[in-house]
Design an enzyme around this catalytic site. Sequence first.
Site, PDB file in Angstrom:
ATOM      1  N   GLU A 144       0.762  -1.128   0.157  1.00 26.51           N
ATOM      2  CA  GLU A 144       0.016   0.090   0.011  1.00 26.51           C
ATOM      3  C   GLU A 144       0.804   1.293   0.078  1.00 26.51           C
ATOM      4  O   GLU A 144       0.844   2.269   0.712  1.00 26.51           O
ATOM      5  CB  GLU A 144      -1.075   0.001   1.046  1.00 26.51           C
ATOM      6  CG  GLU A 144      -1.927  -1.195   1.145  1.00 26.51           C
ATOM      7  CD  GLU A 144      -2.988  -1.175   2.246  1.00 26.51           C
ATOM      8  OE1 GLU A 144      -2.768  -0.616   3.380  1.00 26.51           O
ATOM      9  OE2 GLU A 144      -4.098  -1.757   1.811  1.00 26.51           O
ATOM     10  N   ASP A 193      -8.414  -9.227   3.791  1.00 24.44           N
ATOM     11  CA  ASP A 193      -8.361  -8.071   4.699  1.00 24.44           C
ATOM     12  C   ASP A 193      -9.214  -7.989   5.599  1.00 24.44           C
ATOM     13  O   ASP A 193     -10.332  -7.044   5.535  1.00 24.44           O
ATOM     14  CB  ASP A 193      -8.263  -6.716   3.908  1.00 24.44           C
ATOM     15  CG  ASP A 193      -7.669  -5.547   4.654  1.00 24.44           C
ATOM     16  OD1 ASP A 193      -7.170  -5.717   5.681  1.00 24.44           O
ATOM     17  OD2 ASP A 193      -7.727  -4.589   4.095  1.00 24.44           O
ATOM     18  N   GLU A 225     -12.983  -2.160  11.837  1.00 13.65           N
ATOM     19  CA  GLU A 225     -13.146  -1.468  10.499  1.00 13.65           C
ATOM     20  C   GLU A 225     -13.892  -2.043   9.539  1.00 13.65           C
ATOM     21  O   GLU A 225     -14.637  -1.048   8.932  1.00 13.65           O
ATOM     22  CB  GLU A 225     -11.470  -1.774   9.979  1.00 13.65           C
ATOM     23  CG  GLU A 225     -11.438  -1.262   8.562  1.00 13.65           C
ATOM     24  CD  GLU A 225      -9.983  -1.235   7.938  1.00 13.65           C
ATOM     25  OE1 GLU A 225      -9.288  -2.071   8.390  1.00 13.65           O
ATOM     26  OE2 GLU A 225      -9.873  -0.980   6.794  1.00 13.65           O
TER      27      GLU A 225
END
Length: 700
Positions: A306, A387, A415
């Site tokens: 990332e 993820d 999240e």
Amino acid sequence: MEITNDTADEMWLRASVMMRRANHQTFEVNVDATGEDAVSLRLRSEIVQWLRAPLVSDSAHATVILRTVTAQVADGLKLEGPAADEGWHIHVPALSEHEKGKSSDPVIIESPSTRGLLYGFYAWLEGAVPSASMKPQDKISSPDQPIRMLDQWDQSDGSVERGYAGESIFYGRWGSNVHSEFVNFPDRGAQDVFRGDTDRLIAYARFCASVGINAICLNNVNVRGYAIRFIQDPWLSRVAQIAHIFESFGLSVFLSVNFAAPRIISGLSTLDPCNSDVQQWWDKTVDRIYERIPHFGGFVVKADSEGEPGPYQYGRTHADGANMFARALARHGGTVIWRAFVYNSHTDWRDRSAAADRARAAWENFHDLDGKFAKNAVLQVKFGPVDFQTSEPLNPLFFAMKHTNLIMEFEVTAEYLGHQIDLNFPLPQWEQMASWLVEKNVPVSKTLGLYAPNPQLTGFAAVSNVGMDWNWTGNPLAQANLFGYGRFCWDNNIPTTSVSEQWSALTFPRCDQDHQKTIARMLDQSNEIYKHYAAPLGVGFMVNRDGHYGPGPDDYEFSRWGTYHFADRDGIGVDRTQSNGTGYVGLYPEKQAKMFENPNTTPDDVLLFFHHLPYAFRMKDGRSLIQRIYDDHFEGAARVEDLIRQWNSCKKFVDECRWKEVSHRLLLQQANACEWRDEMCTFLYRFSGISDEHGRKINR
Ligand code: GCW
């Protein structure tokens, strides 16, 4: 310093705090941890504060004795496992004798280590609350995993990446509520500061220790801004102050570092991990850290992922990168934790080849490196291959790495699980993941570290969920997630219900037992409910791209992030089979591969993770795939109403503040669940043209 800070909520220590306030019993405590090391000092001060008791040097008259012993704690009772020295044995005498203060029969807490005595002390304190039983007993317990870690994704500007409970408790911005002595660094005009709220840090460290957490990484794995310089003075001296607090509660302190720090800080022209100048730079940096923080745990590194820099740029492997840090740290007994969350985010949704399957990424990047990492390096692998989604299969790397120390990584922070607005107690998910490791009846406690070159370097890590919010976690009920994580790290097979009931009794001591159980039941159901109304059957990533809360079925579908569900007029899901798809299934050992290759034997939870299926596909329960998705979404949304009803029934037993906060969030959750239901059902109806058999109305 007082134990509780009136501005902070006491989380699950509330019952113990109440007991302490009401307690008229007099204790005399003898503790043999008399050293001046940080943990011994903390243990003694905790005892004095919690029990309001003097420490006595004569154990013959003590009513509570804490003593260090060998792992053989009593006749026939032995602490076992790789972390036996952190375990404890508690002997509680019969209540009547104890009340009468018969010194001949004291409470005895023993452990091979001072850290273990601290854990034993909290365990006894929690068990000693009035609602719990205080029968005469011998309890013995030791942690299943040697590493039980929390990762803070806190950033030097006071924000928290994927944080849903206010600002960082560690850092802040100049001008916000920070203590001035922490601001004026000689770096002229820095806006980012250490918050300096020592009381809050002490309280947090105590919460961590009270559930057996023994390691913490103080900053986000995406290391930006001033955080890159935390490894140097003057920032390092502030880090050392924080470290001292956490170390005194038995936590080893880690820092996340930026792979490019030698260039950013000192202008080195290369970052090649095999270059001696780079190695020397890290050696010196590490030496300085250990001068300040002698028991420093080590580094956590996210590289080549990332946008973060890493060894690939220099044609080196991740083992080369990790081993450079490992070498520097080994000289001081430190550890490098290297993250396996490495993937190429530049993919094309039209490309359905193996190379474009993000689920394969961690495996592709790391399986070849098995056995090539230094003994003090640990590979930290997210539980699933993509993820932290609501449903994923276990990452196949856990089966492939037979000569590497491994940490399984989770998120306590919600999240993808509802941002601590929606109720979501993920313990069932974590347990399911860990249970996948169980083979031939060897428990998870053993399988995760079975092949570790260093059995002390294996365990769990999770991203924490706390912030400056008055109740620490935004949603008061999300405190259970932190508590549950600690309990789960300690005992990998602990039943969800026992954790939720324990948490609820400790957190809502004024509530009667029935309603404590109601709250526990809400927690127990919550993960399943959320899964019902979010992305269906393991397909993942239908979440809103703008922050990952609420539906966004198309948000990632045509982006470059490599996370697609491939819904079209014929079907939905990702074909990862060996026969026809990306071949990801073949990365598993034979037994699992066989199960996942066939949609009829793939667990429903991850069905669409492995298969692209027609909407008419017959599920195991006889329903069509599309009907099952419709039904799940309607059921999920309806069950939120149930949660609201259950919470309403607790109203008169819960203080107004917490009751209102949770009620408010449940209403937001209801709206979110309805939005998911309506958007998902509409989205798939548009593609499939197949109506809901029950003719329910979709609002959009
Ligand atoms: O899930 C993703 C998150 C990023 C995070 C990354 C990681 C810290 O959306 O916010 O970055 O994972 O785990 O590194």
